[in-house]
Design an enzyme around this catalytic site. Structure first.
Site, PDB file in Angstrom:
ATOM      1  N   GLY A  10       0.811  -1.216   0.000  1.00 30.21           N
ATOM      2  CA  GLY A  10       0.000   0.000   0.000  1.00 30.21           C
ATOM      3  C   GLY A  10       0.840   1.260   0.000  1.00 30.21           C
ATOM      4  O   GLY A  10       2.074   1.222   0.108  1.00 30.21           O
ATOM      5  N   THR A  12       1.134   3.788   2.250  1.00 33.06           N
ATOM      6  CA  THR A  12       1.903   4.012   3.476  1.00 33.06           C
ATOM      7  C   THR A  12       2.780   2.816   3.813  1.00 33.06           C
ATOM      8  O   THR A  12       3.949   2.969   4.177  1.00 33.06           O
ATOM      9  CB  THR A  12       0.970   4.315   4.657  1.00 33.06           C
ATOM     10  OG1 THR A  12       0.106   5.400   4.311  1.00 33.06           O
ATOM     11  CG2 THR A  12       1.767   4.685   5.900  1.00 33.06           C
ATOM     12  N   ARG A  34       0.142 -10.864  -0.665  1.00 33.96           N
ATOM     13  CA  ARG A  34      -0.597 -11.739  -1.583  1.00 33.96           C
ATOM     14  C   ARG A  34       0.232 -12.042  -2.827  1.00 33.96           C
ATOM     15  O   ARG A  34       0.134 -13.110  -3.402  1.00 33.96           O
ATOM     16  CB  ARG A  34      -1.924 -11.099  -1.993  1.00 33.96           C
ATOM     17  CG  ARG A  34      -2.960 -11.073  -0.885  1.00 33.96           C
ATOM     18  CD  ARG A  34      -4.280 -10.559  -1.394  1.00 33.96           C
ATOM     19  NE  ARG A  34      -4.158  -9.208  -1.948  1.00 33.96           N
ATOM     20  CZ  ARG A  34      -5.111  -8.603  -2.640  1.00 33.96           C
ATOM     21  NH1 ARG A  34      -6.249  -9.233  -2.889  1.00 33.96           N
ATOM     22  NH2 ARG A  34      -4.939  -7.378  -3.092  1.00 33.96           N
ATOM     23  N   LEU A  70      -2.879  -2.568   6.673  1.00 32.32           N
ATOM     24  CA  LEU A  70      -3.869  -3.127   5.755  1.00 32.32           C
ATOM     25  C   LEU A  70      -5.067  -2.201   5.626  1.00 32.32           C
ATOM     26  O   LEU A  70      -5.502  -1.590   6.598  1.00 32.32           O
ATOM     27  CB  LEU A  70      -4.356  -4.490   6.263  1.00 32.32           C
ATOM     28  CG  LEU A  70      -3.402  -5.681   6.114  1.00 32.32           C
ATOM     29  CD1 LEU A  70      -4.016  -6.894   6.788  1.00 32.32           C
ATOM     30  CD2 LEU A  70      -3.135  -5.972   4.639  1.00 32.32           C
ATOM     31  N   GLY A  71      -5.596  -2.114   4.417  1.00 31.92           N
ATOM     32  CA  GLY A  71      -6.796  -1.298   4.218  1.00 31.92           C
ATOM     33  C   GLY A  71      -7.183  -1.266   2.757  1.00 31.92           C
ATOM     34  O   GLY A  71      -6.348  -1.430   1.868  1.00 31.92           O
ATOM     35  N   TYR A 122     -17.624   3.189   7.214  1.00 30.92           N
ATOM     36  CA  TYR A 122     -16.159   3.111   7.203  1.00 30.92           C
ATOM     37  C   TYR A 122     -15.586   3.380   8.594  1.00 30.92           C
ATOM     38  O   TYR A 122     -14.775   2.605   9.116  1.00 30.92           O
ATOM     39  CB  TYR A 122     -15.604   4.128   6.195  1.00 30.92           C
ATOM     40  CG  TYR A 122     -14.102   4.192   6.116  1.00 30.92           C
ATOM     41  CD1 TYR A 122     -13.395   3.381   5.231  1.00 30.92           C
ATOM     42  CD2 TYR A 122     -13.375   5.078   6.919  1.00 30.92           C
ATOM     43  CE1 TYR A 122     -12.001   3.446   5.153  1.00 30.92           C
ATOM     44  CE2 TYR A 122     -11.980   5.149   6.839  1.00 30.92           C
ATOM     45  CZ  TYR A 122     -11.310   4.326   5.957  1.00 30.92           C
ATOM     46  OH  TYR A 122      -9.941   4.391   5.890  1.00 30.92           O
ATOM     47  N   LYS A 126     -13.624   0.718  11.333  1.00 27.81           N
ATOM     48  CA  LYS A 126     -12.317   1.051  11.907  1.00 27.81           C
ATOM     49  C   LYS A 126     -12.388   1.078  13.435  1.00 27.81           C
ATOM     50  O   LYS A 126     -11.477   0.609  14.129  1.00 27.81           O
ATOM     51  CB  LYS A 126     -11.846   2.409  11.378  1.00 27.81           C
ATOM     52  CG  LYS A 126     -11.538   2.445   9.889  1.00 27.81           C
ATOM     53  CD  LYS A 126     -10.305   1.636   9.545  1.00 27.81           C
ATOM     54  CE  LYS A 126      -9.884   1.834   8.104  1.00 27.81           C
ATOM     55  NZ  LYS A 126      -8.705   1.022   7.743  1.00 27.81           N
ATOM     56  N   LEU A 149      -4.726  10.750   3.264  1.00 25.59           N
ATOM     57  CA  LEU A 149      -3.318  10.455   3.008  1.00 25.59           C
ATOM     58  C   LEU A 149      -2.921  10.986   1.637  1.00 25.59           C
ATOM     59  O   LEU A 149      -3.568  10.691   0.630  1.00 25.59           O
ATOM     60  CB  LEU A 149      -3.080   8.944   3.072  1.00 25.59           C
ATOM     61  CG  LEU A 149      -3.175   8.325   4.466  1.00 25.59           C
ATOM     62  CD1 LEU A 149      -3.238   6.804   4.373  1.00 25.59           C
ATOM     63  CD2 LEU A 149      -1.990   8.755   5.330  1.00 25.59           C
ATOM     64  N   ARG A 157      -8.059   6.911  -7.322  1.00 22.60           N
ATOM     65  CA  ARG A 157      -9.263   7.097  -6.513  1.00 22.60           C
ATOM     66  C   ARG A 157      -9.746   8.523  -6.764  1.00 22.60           C
ATOM     67  O   ARG A 157      -9.147   9.482  -6.281  1.00 22.60           O
ATOM     68  CB  ARG A 157      -8.962   6.894  -5.031  1.00 22.60           C
ATOM     69  CG  ARG A 157      -8.454   5.490  -4.694  1.00 22.60           C
ATOM     70  CD  ARG A 157      -8.176   5.342  -3.198  1.00 22.60           C
ATOM     71  NE  ARG A 157      -7.663   4.028  -2.858  1.00 22.60           N
ATOM     72  CZ  ARG A 157      -7.345   3.644  -1.624  1.00 22.60           C
ATOM     73  NH1 ARG A 157      -7.474   4.500  -0.614  1.00 22.60           N
ATOM     74  NH2 ARG A 157      -6.882   2.430  -1.388  1.00 22.60           N
TER      75      ARG A 157
END
Length: 223
Positions: A10, A12, A34, A70-71, A122, A126, A149, A157
């Site tokens: 990711g 970050t 993965r 993770l996200g 969301y 969290k 971020l 996005r």
């Protein structure tokens, strides 16, 4: 120290990985992925796994510290249930496995506004994750609450891209109690995480520690 990193692919997490590999305090980075990363380094130990079957790899969690970055997004996940699996199920299982292996510190990247009582899906997911990880009783738990971020993502996005363009102007208006909502560079968050992890090379605190890191604290740690 041996550190496990989840979310190394990711925005970050990738910068956290870069930071960890160049620090003398870190002897090994165990990255669960993965798909293998192109990064090659003598300290990096990569393991391609099915995150839904993490329990089959419990022995890998015999490390000193776990960092979880993770996200995903609901759009990328495809459904709210899949989002919960990635953003709550996987991190929580990692935290449980780490606790069972005697890991002394867990660093979790969450989000500003996280609350299990939130009406926003969301934020609620969290918050539920944070509550569950707290209950595990880690000797040291640090939870990061960044807002938007900033940085170059591999996937586009649209909403975030628009927010990033406007953020320099918006940030100047976010002062006082609103400062925690400022957009922040992923590189800054990553530097803060790496610095915090390396600070734990000394003896652990005698009492249980739970830290919440918001904008001003993240910037301070990054320095």
């Amino acid at each position: 120290m041996r550190v496990m990193l989840l979310g190394a692919t990711g925005l970050t997490g990738g910068k956290v990985l870069e930071g960890l590999l160049v620090r003398d305090e870190i002897s090994q980075v165990v990255a669960l992925v993965r798909h293998k990363l192109p990064t090659l380094h003598e300290k990096l130990q990569q393991h391609e796994i099915d995150f839904g079957q993490m329990a089959d790899h419990a022995d890998l969690f015999n490390v000193d510290i776990i960092i979880c970055c993770l996200g995903t997004t609901i759009k990328k996940a495809g459904s709210q249930s899949k989002f919960r699996e990635v953003d709550l199920g996987y991190p929580l299982k990692a935290a449980e496995l780490g606790k069972s292996q005697g890991v002394r510190a867990f660093i979790l990247m969450s989000a500003i506004g996280a609350s299990s009582s939130s009406t926003i899906f969301y934020n609620r997911v969290k918050g539920e994750l944070e509550d569950s990880v707290r209950e595990l009783g880690y000797p040291y738990l640090s939870i990061y609450h960044p807002s938007l971020l900033l940085g170059d993502r591999r996937e586009h996005r649209t909403a975030e891209a628009l927010g990033i363009k406007a953020m320099p102007l918006i940030n100047r208006a976010l002062i006082g109690p609103l400062e925690k909502y400022r957009g922040i560079d992923a590189a800054t968050v990553a530097s803060a995480i790496v610095n915090e992890v390396c600070s734990l090379a000394s003896e652990p605190a005698a009492e249980r520690v739970i830290q919440i890191r918001e904008y001003d604290e993240i910037v301070r740690l990054a320095d």
